[in-house]
Each structure stands twice: as C-alpha cells, then as structure tokens.
Scaffold this motif. Structure first.
Motif, short mmCIF file in Angstrom:
data_model
loop_
_atom_site.label_atom_id
_atom_site.label_comp_id
_atom_site.label_asym_id
_atom_site.label_seq_id
_atom_site.Cartn_x
_atom_site.Cartn_y
_atom_site.Cartn_z
N ALA A 377 0.85 -3.80 5.50
CA ALA A 377 1.10 -2.48 6.08
C ALA A 377 0.18 -1.43 5.49
CB ALA A 377 2.56 -2.08 5.84
N ALA A 378 -0.09 -1.55 4.19
CA ALA A 378 -0.96 -0.57 3.53
C ALA A 378 -2.37 -0.61 4.09
CB ALA A 378 -0.98 -0.81 2.03
N LEU A 379 -2.86 -1.81 4.44
CA LEU A 379 -4.23 -1.94 4.92
C LEU A 379 -4.38 -1.66 6.41
CD1 LEU A 379 -5.65 -5.03 3.00
CD2 LEU A 379 -5.98 -2.61 2.54
N SER A 380 -3.28 -1.80 7.15
CA SER A 380 -3.44 -1.66 8.60
C SER A 380 -2.38 -0.82 9.28
CB SER A 380 -3.44 -3.06 9.24
OG SER A 380 -2.21 -3.72 8.99
N GLY A 381 -1.34 -0.40 8.53
CA GLY A 381 -0.21 0.25 9.19
C GLY A 381 -0.14 1.74 9.02
N ALA A 382 -1.17 2.37 8.44
CA ALA A 382 -1.09 3.81 8.21
C ALA A 382 -2.46 4.44 8.38
CB ALA A 382 -0.57 4.10 6.81
N ALA A 383 -2.46 5.75 8.73
CA ALA A 383 -3.70 6.50 8.73
C ALA A 383 -4.20 6.57 7.29
CB ALA A 383 -3.47 7.90 9.28
N PRO A 384 -5.46 6.23 7.04
CA PRO A 384 -5.96 6.18 5.66
C PRO A 384 -5.71 7.45 4.86
CG PRO A 384 -7.51 5.13 7.13
CD PRO A 384 -6.46 5.74 8.00
N LYS A 385 -5.91 8.64 5.47
CA LYS A 385 -5.69 9.87 4.70
C LYS A 385 -4.21 10.01 4.32
CE LYS A 385 -5.26 12.92 8.77
NZ LYS A 385 -3.88 13.34 8.53
N ASP A 386 -3.29 9.54 5.18
CA ASP A 386 -1.87 9.58 4.82
C ASP A 386 -1.57 8.57 3.72
OD1 ASP A 386 -1.44 11.50 6.76
OD2 ASP A 386 -0.89 10.04 8.31
N LEU A 387 -2.24 7.42 3.78
CA LEU A 387 -2.06 6.41 2.75
C LEU A 387 -2.52 6.94 1.39
CD1 LEU A 387 -1.38 3.50 1.88
CD2 LEU A 387 -3.71 2.86 2.56
N VAL A 388 -3.68 7.60 1.37
CA VAL A 388 -4.17 8.19 0.12
C VAL A 388 -3.18 9.21 -0.40
CG1 VAL A 388 -5.96 9.67 -0.88
CG2 VAL A 388 -6.60 7.74 0.57
N GLY A 389 -2.61 10.01 0.50
CA GLY A 389 -1.61 11.00 0.08
C GLY A 389 -0.40 10.35 -0.55
N ALA A 390 0.09 9.24 0.06
CA ALA A 390 1.26 8.53 -0.47
C ALA A 390 0.95 7.92 -1.83
CB ALA A 390 1.70 7.44 0.51
N LEU A 391 -0.24 7.35 -1.98
CA LEU A 391 -0.63 6.75 -3.25
C LEU A 391 -0.82 7.83 -4.31
CD1 LEU A 391 -3.12 4.00 -2.03
CD2 LEU A 391 -0.73 3.72 -2.71
N ALA A 392 -1.39 9.00 -3.92
CA ALA A 392 -1.57 10.09 -4.87
C ALA A 392 -0.24 10.62 -5.35
CB ALA A 392 -2.39 11.21 -4.23
N THR A 393 0.73 10.74 -4.44
CA THR A 393 2.07 11.18 -4.82
C THR A 393 2.70 10.20 -5.80
OG1 THR A 393 2.43 12.33 -2.71
CG2 THR A 393 4.38 11.71 -3.96
N SER A 394 2.57 8.91 -5.51
CA SER A 394 3.13 7.89 -6.39
C SER A 394 2.47 7.92 -7.76
CB SER A 394 2.97 6.50 -5.75
OG SER A 394 3.66 6.42 -4.52
N ALA A 395 1.16 8.13 -7.79
CA ALA A 395 0.45 8.22 -9.06
C ALA A 395 0.92 9.41 -9.86
CB ALA A 395 -1.06 8.29 -8.82
N ASP A 396 1.13 10.55 -9.18
CA ASP A 396 1.59 11.75 -9.86
C ASP A 396 2.99 11.55 -10.44
OD1 ASP A 396 0.96 14.47 -10.56
OD2 ASP A 396 2.46 15.12 -9.11
N GLN A 397 3.79 10.68 -9.83
CA GLN A 397 5.13 10.36 -10.32
C GLN A 397 5.12 9.28 -11.41
OE1 GLN A 397 7.01 9.16 -6.65
NE2 GLN A 397 7.49 11.26 -6.02
#
Length: 587
Positions: A377-397
């Motif tokens: 899902a991470a590689l094909s199920g999301a808009a890349p910029k949204d994926l980066v945002g989700a990963l950035a949020t997780s990293a910040d947490q």
C-alpha cells in the motif's frame, strides 16, 4: 529665597510633565497604528499560507510564485512596522512588554521564512514534481533529488532556526489571543520544518540509500507497543528490504522465533546494563529496551547478519501505531481474515488479533501478511506527497527510526528526528524524558496510559525541574479471565494475570542530579544510572487492573530550572497527556 523661585520650578515641572505625557501619547499612538498594521499584515500572511500550500500541492507553480510574493510583501511589512526603536522600547515596559516583543519576534520569523525558505522550496518544486516525488510503478527516479538538495538545504536551515526562535517566545507571558497565535506559529513552523526537513533528508540520502550507487539491504524491525519498550515496543516481526536503482522490494521475512537467545551477550553500554542487565544483548525482542537507537540498531543488524549471513546496510524501526498514519493516506488494507483502516488498525494489531488468532505461530503469519500488505500500500496505494507527510508525522512522533551502516549517511540521520538518538540540550532549551519498559511478558500495555507533568522553577535557591509521571493499568477488572493468556502472560513471568509490571525510567536535564525521589508521596527503592550526561532514575511498578501510581523526581543543579523544557517519552499506544504546572516546593 522662595520668592519667585518656587512658581518657576512648578511651571518647569508642569511643562516637563506635559512634554513627557505628550511624548508618551505620541509613542502610544505610534505603536498602536503600527501594531494594527502589523497584525493585519500577519493575518494576510496566515491566509496566504494556506493558498500557497494548495498551489504547490496542485503543481501550479505560477500561482505559487504569485502567492509567495504576496506573503513576502506582508511579512516584510510586518517586520518593518515592529522593528523601530519606539516599538522595541515598549518591549521593556512591565506586563505589556512581552506582547510587543512577541509580535516583533513573530513578524521577524515570518519575514525570514518568506525571504529565505519559500524561494528555495519553490525552486525545488520546479525541479521535482512534488506531487509524484519521482514514484512510478514501485520505483523512485533518483536523478532529480541531487539537483534539489542545495535549495532544500537552505530552506531546511532557515526553518530549523525558525523553530528554535519560535520556541523561545514566551507565550505564557502574553495576552491570550497573542499566546494562541504564538502557539499556532510554533505548530505551523514545526510542521513545515518537518516536511521540508524530510524532503531535504530524502534529497541528501535517497540517491545512495536506495541503491543508486549499488544494491542495499535494510532490516525492518516492527515494534509492538502492546508490550512496551523504550523506543516503542518489543520487536514482534522482522524483515529485509532490498533497494537497487531506486526500486524497493520486500525480499525476506522472519519471525522472532528464528532468533533464539544468545549464550553470550552482544556488547552493551554501561547505562544499558545498569537499567536492563544483559537482556538486550541476548534477546532480539529486547534490543529496543535501549533508548538510544544509534546503539540499538547495530545490534539488530548484527543479529540478522549472524542468523542469515546477509550484509545489512541499515536498520529501520517502525511501531504499530504509525500504521494509523499510513492507512490515513493509503486507505484500507486486507490481510488474513482481517480488513484494517485508519480507525481500527491499532486495536486490530495490538488487541483483537490475539483473541481471534490464539496460536502464536499463526499470529506470526498474520503479522507477516499485514507487513506485506502495508508495504504494498505504501508503494502504490497513496499519493507520494501524502505518503511523505504521513511518514514525516510518524517520524516527528518518534514512531520511525532509521540507522545507516554508512558513516556519511549516519551523520545526517543521527542529527535528525529519524536518528533516534537521545536528545541534546542547547541554548534554546533542555529536555527531560520518561521511558517505559514492560516486564509482564504479555501484551497488556494496550490497556495502559500515562500522564506526564513538568514543573520548572527554584527551590531553596536552587534551579529545579520536577517530573511527575502517572501510570495507569486500565484493563477490565476481569482481565485475568476475559483476556487471552497470551495477552496477560497468565502468570508465566511471576505477574498475576491482568496485572502489569513496568520499569519506568525518568531522566533529567544534562548535568542535573536527582534531589528528591518519591512514589505516591513515599520513598521507594530505585535503580540509578547515567544516560550520557543525564541522571536517570528507574522504578519497577506493579499494578492490578484499575490501579495507578505516581512517580515524582526533582532534578537540581546545572541544566535544571530552564523555562524552555521539553518532554520526550516512549511512543505508547495512546499519546500521554503532558502538562506544565507552577513549581511548588516541598516543605
């Protein structure tokens, strides 16, 4: 002698007072007019920032450039209006002064961002399609990232400085509407810095880390927060990613049962041994007891290499809660008999699965299926910029940590939020921390909650930082019989079914030492250690369902009493409530 002189003095005094009053009224009028203009400019900056974000996301760089110019104009105007000598003079007036200082600080930060960060980001947006980030059919085009690195480096430096300066504004000393604006600024700037920092890190690291200069292998350690460890949770599943030429594949999966306990411990730091004995060096599952990921990650790599012989180029640790952020942008996934979405994935992975699938071996298979589905899902199920945002949020947490075996890459990672190193105090503030480590042996931490309160000030003339931690076992009263034995551990490790046994470690600012240690108002046996230059105090806590306990540690000396003190903590299933209170010294 008094004939005629006293009236002259009185006239002179009245004239002087009149001049001073006139000047004061003129000054008040001056700053009032300029203040109204500055506030209006800053409101325009806030309104335009949303438009800029949308324009960049839509790829409309022409509109983004126009909006950027508008932001720069209003930010510059606000800065000019609040930087003259009269305005700065009002910053020294008791009570109202902090409000003037805060407005000028906000305006200056906005001006610097508009001047030194927006233009580099727009340049990067022109060189790289931020909507796709080079993703195509599971492969990332690495070529543009090297081109945008210099621009993003400038923007990253500006935003990092802005975050530090925003944190230094004393919002508590300002009037409520301004305090809210300062806090909103901090949030906005921090979010922008996180995203831009992630893009800059990607531009600096992705070309080599994703196999642009040769194949790479990365161990993925998936942490289960239902059995809590310092960096999130016990390692519940483990896999190997292969990267080559920008293409990422999940090449191998394994179970923790593939890694039996070692007869001799791997090398550990003195602080790790003091707090957790040699268990992290013998059991793969316990390596995440270690709070510093720069120490833990090489041990995870060594265990994989020792078991399978594959050279490991890095380690990526993620926890179960980050899947919530991921599914928020990818949409639901299916694995085994389950369908998970952003609303149910945490309870499914950390609680419901144990009742639905009681056999641990089958659980491992389901978790492996979940990992495969999430990866796809991470590689094909999301808009890349949204994926980066989700990963950035997780990293910040603190829910994603990355370590590289390559020194040049690790230097960048270790200094970022992704690196997972212990925090470093600086002129902009200090840190205190709380670590939680389960010794129940089950999966009971799905039911636990934490509350952390800090109090900063001075006691007996000495700078003091107080950290208070409340830990609660919120399991149902009938947990011993209502929950599966695999969840409660069924007394296997000496803990009554339904109870929770936890090591709670509190560490203070760098250089400070514990001056008072209490649990529920009484002295309690503790374990002490040093984490780098920090003093740490560790309690072992046993709680039956419904019980709570409160640990209080006061630190005094160098580093204590700093008004700008932040709390770091183990990522839990639910984020702990964090409070700040006025310090009241114990009698």
């Amino acid at each position: 002698m008094s004939d005629g002189r006293l009236p002259v003095r009185r006239r002179w005094l009245r004239w002087t007072i009149g001049v001073l009053v006139t000047l004061l009224l003129l000054a008040v009028g001056w700053v009032t007019v300029r203040g109204i203009g500055a506030v209006n400019d800053l409101q325009q900056v806030a309104a335009s920032s949303g438009q800029l974000k949308k324009a960049i996301g839509d790829g409309d760089l022409e509109k983004a450039a126009t909006v950027s110019q508008r932001i720069a104009h209003h930010a510059g105007s606000a800065h000019d209006l609040t930087s003259d000598p009269v305005w700065h003079a009002f910053g020294f007036v008791p009570w109202i002064g902090p409000n003037f200082t805060a407005v000028s600080d906000v305006a200056e930060i906005a001006d610097d961002i508009a001047t030194d960060a927006l233009n580099p980001v727009l340049k990067a947006a022109g060189d790289l399609d931020l909507a796709s980030l080079g993703f195509s059919n599971g492969t990332i085009d690495l070529t543009p990232f090297a081109k945008i690195e210099p621009s993003l480096a400038d923007a990253d430096a500006t935003l990092a400085s802005a975050v530090t300066r925003a944190r230094q504004i004393d919002a508590d000393a300002t009037l409520p509407p301004l305090a809210d604006a300062v806090r909103e600024l901090r949030t906005t700037v921090t979010q922008a810095a996180t995203v831009v920092g992630s893009l800059y890190g990607a531009s600096a690291l992705l070309p080599s880390m994703l196999g642009g200069e040769g194949p790479r292998n990365y161990v993925i350690a998936m942490q289960n927060n239902a059995e809590v460890r310092s960096s999130g949770g016990i390692i519940g599943a483990i896999a190997l990613l292969h990267a080559e030429g920008g293409r990422i594949t999940l090449s191998q999966q394994a179970s923790t049962r593939d890694f039996p306990a070692l007869d001799a411990s791997l090398s550990l730091s003195e602080s790790t041994v003091a707090l957790f004995e040699d268990r992290p060096g013998r059991y793969l599952q316990n390596i995440t007891n270690i709070p510093d990921f720069t120490e833990a990650a090489p041990l995870i790599a060594a265990r994989w290499q020792g078991r399978f012989g594959t050279t490991v180029d890095g380690v990526i640790a993620v926890d179960a809660v980050m899947t919530k952020n991921l599914l928020a942008v990818t949409g639901p996934i299916a694995f085994g008999p389950f369908t998970a979405d952003k609303d149910n994935v945490v309870s499914l992975l950390l609680s419901e699965i144990y009742a639905a699938v009681p056999d641990p071996a089958v659980q491992d298979e389901v978790f492996a299926q979940a990992a495969t589905a999430l990866f796809g899902a991470a590689l094909s199920g999301a808009a890349p910029k949204d994926l980066v945002g989700a990963l950035a949020t997780s990293a910040d947490q603190g829910r994603i940590r990355v370590w590289s075996a390559h020194e040049d890459e690790e230097r960048i990672l270790a200094s970022s939020s992704l690196g997972g190193a212990l925090p470093v105090d600086g002129p902009d503030g200090t840190y205190v921390g709380v670590l939680f480590n389960d010794t129940t042996g089950g999966k009971m931490d799905y039911y636990t909650d934490a509350e952390i309160t800090t109090s900063i000030g001075s006691c007996q003339g000495r700078p003091t930082t107080r950290v208070q931690v409340t830990w609660t076992n919120g399991a149902p009263a009938d947990a011993a019989t209502a929950l599966p034995p695999y969840v409660t551990a069924d007394g296997f490790y000496g803990v009554a079914a339904g109870s929770v046994r936890t090591l709670i470690t509190v560490y203070g600012p760098e250089g400070a030492t514990p001056s008072r240690i209490h649990r529920d108002g009484k002295e309690d046996p503790v374990q002490t250690a040093t984490l780098g230059t920090r003093s740490a105090v560790q309690h072992e806590v046993l709680l039956a369902p419904g019980e709570s306990t409160t640990i209080t540690v006061e630190f005094q000396g160098d580093g204590a009493g700093a008004r700008l003190t932040e709390v770091t903590h183990t990522p839990l299933v639910r984020d702990p409530a964090i409070h700040r209170e006025e310090l009241r010294c114990a009698s």
